[in-house]
Motif scaffolding. Structure first.
Motif, PDB file in Angstrom:
ATOM      1  N   PRO A 257       0.799  -1.237   0.000  1.00  0.00           N
ATOM      2  CA  PRO A 257       0.000   0.000   0.000  1.00  0.00           C
ATOM      3  C   PRO A 257       0.825   1.278   0.000  1.00  0.00           C
ATOM      4  O   PRO A 257       0.255   2.375  -0.002  1.00  0.00           O
ATOM      5  CB  PRO A 257      -0.782  -0.113   1.320  1.00  0.00           C
ATOM      6  CG  PRO A 257       0.183  -0.801   2.237  1.00  0.00           C
ATOM      7  CD  PRO A 257       1.000  -1.743   1.376  1.00  0.00           C
ATOM      8  N   SER A 258       2.155   1.164   0.017  1.00  0.00           N
ATOM      9  CA  SER A 258       2.981   2.342   0.292  1.00  0.00           C
ATOM     10  C   SER A 258       2.853   3.424  -0.767  1.00  0.00           C
ATOM     11  O   SER A 258       2.754   4.611  -0.444  1.00  0.00           O
ATOM     12  CB  SER A 258       4.446   1.929   0.453  1.00  0.00           C
ATOM     13  OG  SER A 258       4.973   1.408  -0.751  1.00  0.00           O
ATOM     14  N   SER A 259       2.867   3.040  -2.047  1.00  0.00           N
ATOM     15  CA  SER A 259       2.818   4.047  -3.101  1.00  0.00           C
ATOM     16  C   SER A 259       1.509   4.831  -3.054  1.00  0.00           C
ATOM     17  O   SER A 259       1.496   6.063  -3.159  1.00  0.00           O
ATOM     18  CB  SER A 259       2.987   3.379  -4.474  1.00  0.00           C
ATOM     19  OG  SER A 259       3.031   4.349  -5.496  1.00  0.00           O
ATOM     20  N   ALA A 260       0.385   4.113  -2.872  1.00  0.00           N
ATOM     21  CA  ALA A 260      -0.910   4.787  -2.771  1.00  0.00           C
ATOM     22  C   ALA A 260      -0.970   5.670  -1.535  1.00  0.00           C
ATOM     23  O   ALA A 260      -1.529   6.780  -1.567  1.00  0.00           O
ATOM     24  CB  ALA A 260      -2.030   3.744  -2.739  1.00  0.00           C
ATOM     25  N   LEU A 261      -0.372   5.209  -0.433  1.00  0.00           N
ATOM     26  CA  LEU A 261      -0.376   5.990   0.797  1.00  0.00           C
ATOM     27  C   LEU A 261       0.412   7.281   0.641  1.00  0.00           C
ATOM     28  O   LEU A 261      -0.066   8.372   1.008  1.00  0.00           O
ATOM     29  CB  LEU A 261       0.210   5.160   1.931  1.00  0.00           C
ATOM     30  CG  LEU A 261       0.421   5.886   3.265  1.00  0.00           C
ATOM     31  CD1 LEU A 261      -0.917   6.358   3.820  1.00  0.00           C
ATOM     32  CD2 LEU A 261       1.127   4.987   4.279  1.00  0.00           C
ATOM     33  N   TRP A 262       1.621   7.207   0.094  1.00  0.00           N
ATOM     34  CA  TRP A 262       2.435   8.412  -0.072  1.00  0.00           C
ATOM     35  C   TRP A 262       1.789   9.370  -1.065  1.00  0.00           C
ATOM     36  O   TRP A 262       1.864  10.598  -0.905  1.00  0.00           O
ATOM     37  CB  TRP A 262       3.845   8.046  -0.517  1.00  0.00           C
ATOM     38  CG  TRP A 262       4.665   7.429   0.572  1.00  0.00           C
ATOM     39  CD1 TRP A 262       5.003   6.122   0.719  1.00  0.00           C
ATOM     40  CD2 TRP A 262       5.240   8.106   1.701  1.00  0.00           C
ATOM     41  NE1 TRP A 262       5.749   5.930   1.851  1.00  0.00           N
ATOM     42  CE2 TRP A 262       5.919   7.131   2.477  1.00  0.00           C
ATOM     43  CE3 TRP A 262       5.269   9.431   2.116  1.00  0.00           C
ATOM     44  CZ2 TRP A 262       6.598   7.443   3.645  1.00  0.00           C
ATOM     45  CZ3 TRP A 262       5.943   9.755   3.289  1.00  0.00           C
ATOM     46  CH2 TRP A 262       6.600   8.773   4.038  1.00  0.00           C
ATOM     47  N   ALA A 263       1.140   8.806  -2.103  1.00  0.00           N
ATOM     48  CA  ALA A 263       0.442   9.673  -3.065  1.00  0.00           C
ATOM     49  C   ALA A 263      -0.692  10.426  -2.383  1.00  0.00           C
ATOM     50  O   ALA A 263      -0.925  11.612  -2.658  1.00  0.00           O
ATOM     51  CB  ALA A 263      -0.089   8.839  -4.224  1.00  0.00           C
ATOM     52  N   ARG A 264      -1.401   9.754  -1.476  1.00  0.00           N
ATOM     53  CA  ARG A 264      -2.492  10.411  -0.760  1.00  0.00           C
ATOM     54  C   ARG A 264      -1.961  11.486   0.196  1.00  0.00           C
ATOM     55  O   ARG A 264      -2.534  12.571   0.324  1.00  0.00           O
ATOM     56  CB  ARG A 264      -3.309   9.368   0.005  1.00  0.00           C
ATOM     57  CG  ARG A 264      -4.606   9.902   0.602  1.00  0.00           C
ATOM     58  CD  ARG A 264      -5.421   8.774   1.204  1.00  0.00           C
ATOM     59  NE  ARG A 264      -5.881   7.846   0.187  1.00  0.00           N
ATOM     60  CZ  ARG A 264      -6.994   8.007  -0.532  1.00  0.00           C
ATOM     61  NH1 ARG A 264      -7.747   9.081  -0.339  1.00  0.00           N
ATOM     62  NH2 ARG A 264      -7.354   7.110  -1.424  1.00  0.00           N
ATOM     63  N   ASP A 273       8.891  17.836   1.555  1.00  0.00           N
ATOM     64  CA  ASP A 273       8.771  17.489   2.969  1.00  0.00           C
ATOM     65  C   ASP A 273       8.570  15.983   3.140  1.00  0.00           C
ATOM     66  O   ASP A 273       9.174  15.356   4.011  1.00  0.00           O
ATOM     67  CB  ASP A 273       7.599  18.241   3.601  1.00  0.00           C
ATOM     68  CG  ASP A 273       7.870  19.733   3.762  1.00  0.00           C
ATOM     69  OD1 ASP A 273       9.054  20.115   3.724  1.00  0.00           O
ATOM     70  OD2 ASP A 273       6.902  20.496   3.906  1.00  0.00           O
ATOM     71  N   LEU A 274       7.710  15.412   2.317  1.00  0.00           N
ATOM     72  CA  LEU A 274       7.443  13.975   2.404  1.00  0.00           C
ATOM     73  C   LEU A 274       8.675  13.167   2.010  1.00  0.00           C
ATOM     74  O   LEU A 274       8.957  12.121   2.610  1.00  0.00           O
ATOM     75  CB  LEU A 274       6.262  13.606   1.510  1.00  0.00           C
ATOM     76  CG  LEU A 274       4.894  14.114   1.963  1.00  0.00           C
ATOM     77  CD1 LEU A 274       3.838  13.801   0.901  1.00  0.00           C
ATOM     78  CD2 LEU A 274       4.494  13.471   3.298  1.00  0.00           C
ATOM     79  N   LEU A 275       9.399  13.634   0.997  1.00  0.00           N
ATOM     80  CA  LEU A 275      10.615  12.934   0.582  1.00  0.00           C
ATOM     81  C   LEU A 275      11.636  12.923   1.712  1.00  0.00           C
ATOM     82  O   LEU A 275      12.254  11.880   2.000  1.00  0.00           O
ATOM     83  CB  LEU A 275      11.199  13.620  -0.656  1.00  0.00           C
ATOM     84  CG  LEU A 275      12.449  12.975  -1.264  1.00  0.00           C
ATOM     85  CD1 LEU A 275      12.167  11.555  -1.729  1.00  0.00           C
ATOM     86  CD2 LEU A 275      12.957  13.815  -2.442  1.00  0.00           C
ATOM     87  N   THR A 314       8.233   7.186  -5.966  1.00  0.00           N
ATOM     88  CA  THR A 314       7.035   7.912  -6.399  1.00  0.00           C
ATOM     89  C   THR A 314       7.187   9.409  -6.153  1.00  0.00           C
ATOM     90  O   THR A 314       6.892  10.236  -7.029  1.00  0.00           O
ATOM     91  CB  THR A 314       5.805   7.378  -5.645  1.00  0.00           C
ATOM     92  OG1 THR A 314       5.685   5.980  -5.862  1.00  0.00           O
ATOM     93  CG2 THR A 314       4.538   8.061  -6.129  1.00  0.00           C
ATOM     94  N   LEU A 315       7.648   9.767  -4.960  1.00  0.00           N
ATOM     95  CA  LEU A 315       7.783  11.183  -4.608  1.00  0.00           C
ATOM     96  C   LEU A 315       8.863  11.879  -5.430  1.00  0.00           C
ATOM     97  O   LEU A 315       8.678  13.004  -5.890  1.00  0.00           O
ATOM     98  CB  LEU A 315       8.111  11.304  -3.119  1.00  0.00           C
ATOM     99  CG  LEU A 315       6.992  10.899  -2.146  1.00  0.00           C
ATOM    100  CD1 LEU A 315       7.546  10.785  -0.733  1.00  0.00           C
ATOM    101  CD2 LEU A 315       5.855  11.895  -2.202  1.00  0.00           C
ATOM    102  N   ALA A 316       9.997  11.203  -5.636  1.00  0.00           N
ATOM    103  CA  ALA A 316      11.098  11.825  -6.380  1.00  0.00           C
ATOM    104  C   ALA A 316      10.709  12.078  -7.826  1.00  0.00           C
ATOM    105  O   ALA A 316      10.961  13.165  -8.372  1.00  0.00           O
ATOM    106  CB  ALA A 316      12.337  10.940  -6.302  1.00  0.00           C
ATOM    107  N   LEU A 317      10.098  11.100  -8.466  1.00  0.00           N
ATOM    108  CA  LEU A 317       9.722  11.269  -9.870  1.00  0.00           C
ATOM    109  C   LEU A 317       8.633  12.326 -10.015  1.00  0.00           C
ATOM    110  O   LEU A 317       8.635  13.115 -10.970  1.00  0.00           O
ATOM    111  CB  LEU A 317       9.257   9.934 -10.455  1.00  0.00           C
ATOM    112  CG  LEU A 317      10.344   8.848 -10.530  1.00  0.00           C
ATOM    113  CD1 LEU A 317       9.749   7.542 -11.055  1.00  0.00           C
ATOM    114  CD2 LEU A 317      11.503   9.288 -11.409  1.00  0.00           C
ATOM    115  N   ALA A 318       7.691  12.359  -9.068  1.00  0.00           N
ATOM    116  CA  ALA A 318       6.639  13.380  -9.126  1.00  0.00           C
ATOM    117  C   ALA A 318       7.224  14.767  -8.912  1.00  0.00           C
ATOM    118  O   ALA A 318       6.785  15.745  -9.547  1.00  0.00           O
ATOM    119  CB  ALA A 318       5.574  13.080  -8.071  1.00  0.00           C
ATOM    120  N   THR A 319       8.225  14.890  -8.038  1.00  0.00           N
ATOM    121  CA  THR A 319       8.866  16.185  -7.811  1.00  0.00           C
ATOM    122  C   THR A 319       9.614  16.650  -9.057  1.00  0.00           C
ATOM    123  O   THR A 319       9.572  17.820  -9.428  1.00  0.00           O
ATOM    124  CB  THR A 319       9.839  16.093  -6.617  1.00  0.00           C
ATOM    125  OG1 THR A 319       9.130  15.649  -5.459  1.00  0.00           O
ATOM    126  CG2 THR A 319      10.474  17.450  -6.333  1.00  0.00           C
ATOM    127  N   GLY A 320      10.306  15.718  -9.718  1.00  0.00           N
ATOM    128  CA  GLY A 320      10.983  16.059 -10.959  1.00  0.00           C
ATOM    129  C   GLY A 320      10.012  16.545 -12.020  1.00  0.00           C
ATOM    130  O   GLY A 320      10.286  17.508 -12.751  1.00  0.00           O
TER     131      GLY A 320
END
Length: 409
Positions: A257-264, A273-275, A314-320
């Motif tokens: 569930p981690s990817s969905a959780l971090w996306a939420r 901050d999340l990264l 997920t967070l790094a690619l979304a930030t890029g």
């Protein structure tokens, strides 16, 4: 992909005990897989048409399953190296094709659905770890590889008809060409005007933020892969028995569930901050078995590591993507892949003294990645609007229908 790429981690202690594999050779086999993964990722980047190939997906599924089944056929380290290399290539291609399919076919669906699909990697880790854990009392390393090949074959059959990203149709291509030709006379003037607007608006340069992000994500590749390769062996070195295998199952379950959780969470807090938070949590998780030891530390370590390593990606690619730096995904993926190749090589000299020092080094590297993420936070353009020097899209005439207008975009 989760089985084919990560089953090596719980099987590694069995190969040390039953196949005479040294710690250094084990690190080299891990490196072979990560080199293959980088090559596969580069194929997906340089030849995007292959990402839409169902034939390539099926070939990759067969290759990955076949390399797993061939591992027990020899004791030759060179042959094992030759098998883990194409396994890495196939893993990367499967992942790239699956991700492109997700992003293409789930575009109109809630954003958490692709996140749950990414959890398939965690499910593969958990299933393969559970398989090795069950077989361990009654079978050797060969049976573990054969069983993992059988599991991969079942999952390959289940994913055989996955629809890759759809190819652009001839009609769409023709319409796009016509739209471009219709705007050709306006392009030069529009570009000049837009460029002047860009100069006057002082759009932010994102190089310094992307540099910090790139450094952080590359260092994460180094640190995470050390733990991802040697965590089970490190736990079993201090606590012989099923604890290491059980911890690896927990890693997979926490990753689902981690990817969905971090996306939420990304809806309420900023990605930098999340990264930073995810990297600090991961560093703590990696260090626990080395600094404290025992069953509680091993199990907490597994949960913290599993809950963060996919989320960090997920967070790094979304930030890029947010920074709109040119080819950010390709550059970040390349840096991360190079980090994964370097990780086992960097710790190989330490493995002669056990795996605890390797985990301490991995945690330290991830903490340095967290420092880079902290630098990324400084002045981060959360609401950045980048003005691009591009020709505007032709606005539809009043007589055009909505469908016709959409065909020109």
């Amino acid at each position: 992909m989760g089985v084919g790429r990560f089953v090596y981690t719980p099987i590694l202690p069995l190969m040390h005990a039953g196949a005479g594999l040294s710690a250094g050779a084990g690190a080299n086999l891990a490196t072979a897989n990560y080199i293959g993964y980088l090559l596969g990722a580069l194929v997906g980047i340089l030849a995007p048409a292959l990402v839409r190939s169902r034939a390539l997906l099926r070939i990759s599924l067969v290759v990955l399953t076949g390399t797993l089944a061939a591992m027990p056929a020899t004791h030759d380290t060179a042959v094992w190296f030759a098998l883990r290399l194409p396994a890495g290539v196939a893993s990367a291609l499967i992942f790239v094709i699956a991700v492109s399919s997700l992003l293409s076919h789930l575009r109109e669906y809630p954003a958490h659905l692709p996140g749950w699909a990414f959890g398939g990697v965690g499910a593969g880790i958990a299933l393969s770890g559970l398989l090795v854990l069950v077989l361990r009392p009654v079978a050797d390393w060969r049976a573990a590889w054969w069983a993992s090949a059988a599991l991969a074959a079942v999952l390959a059959v289940a994913s055989w008809n996955l629809r890759p990203e759809a190819r652009p149709t001839t009609t769409q291509a023709t319409q796009a060409t016509q739209a471009i030709q219709a705007n050709a006379d306006q392009a030069h003037e529009a570009t000049t005007v837009t460029a002047a607007a860009a100069d006057s608006s002082h759009a932010p340069r994102t190089h310094r933020w992307f540099t910090a992000l790139f450094a952080s994500y590359t260092l994460e590749g180094v640190g995470y892969i050390i733990a991802g390769t040697f965590l089970v062996a490190a736990i079993e070195q201090s606590s012989p028995g099923p604890l290491g295998g059980g911890a690896w199952v927990l890693v997979g379950l926490a990753a689902v569930p981690s990817s969905a959780l971090w996306a939420r969470l990304g809806r309420r807090w900023s990605r930098p901050d999340l990264l930073l938070a995810a990297l600090v949590v991961q560093a703590v998780g990696i260090a626990l078995p080395a600094l404290i030891g025992g069953a509680p530390a091993a199990l907490v370590s597994a949960v913290l590591f599993g809950a963060t390593f996919i989320g960090v990606s997920t967070l790094a690619l979304a930030t890029g993507a947010h920074l709109e730096f040119p080819r950010s995904v390709a550059l970040l993926t390349a840096g991360y892949s190079v980090g994964q190749i370097l990780g086992p090589l960097v710790v190989a000299p330490l493995l002669h003294h056990g795996y605890q020092r390797a985990l301490v080094l991995a945690a330290s590297v991830v903490l340095v990645a967290a420092v880079a993420a902290a630098v990324l936070r400084i002045g981060f353009p959360h609401h950045m609007v980048v003005v691009r020097a591009t020709a505007p899209v032709r606005q539809p005439a009043p007589t055009e229908s909505a469908a016709d207008a959409g065909s020109h975009r």
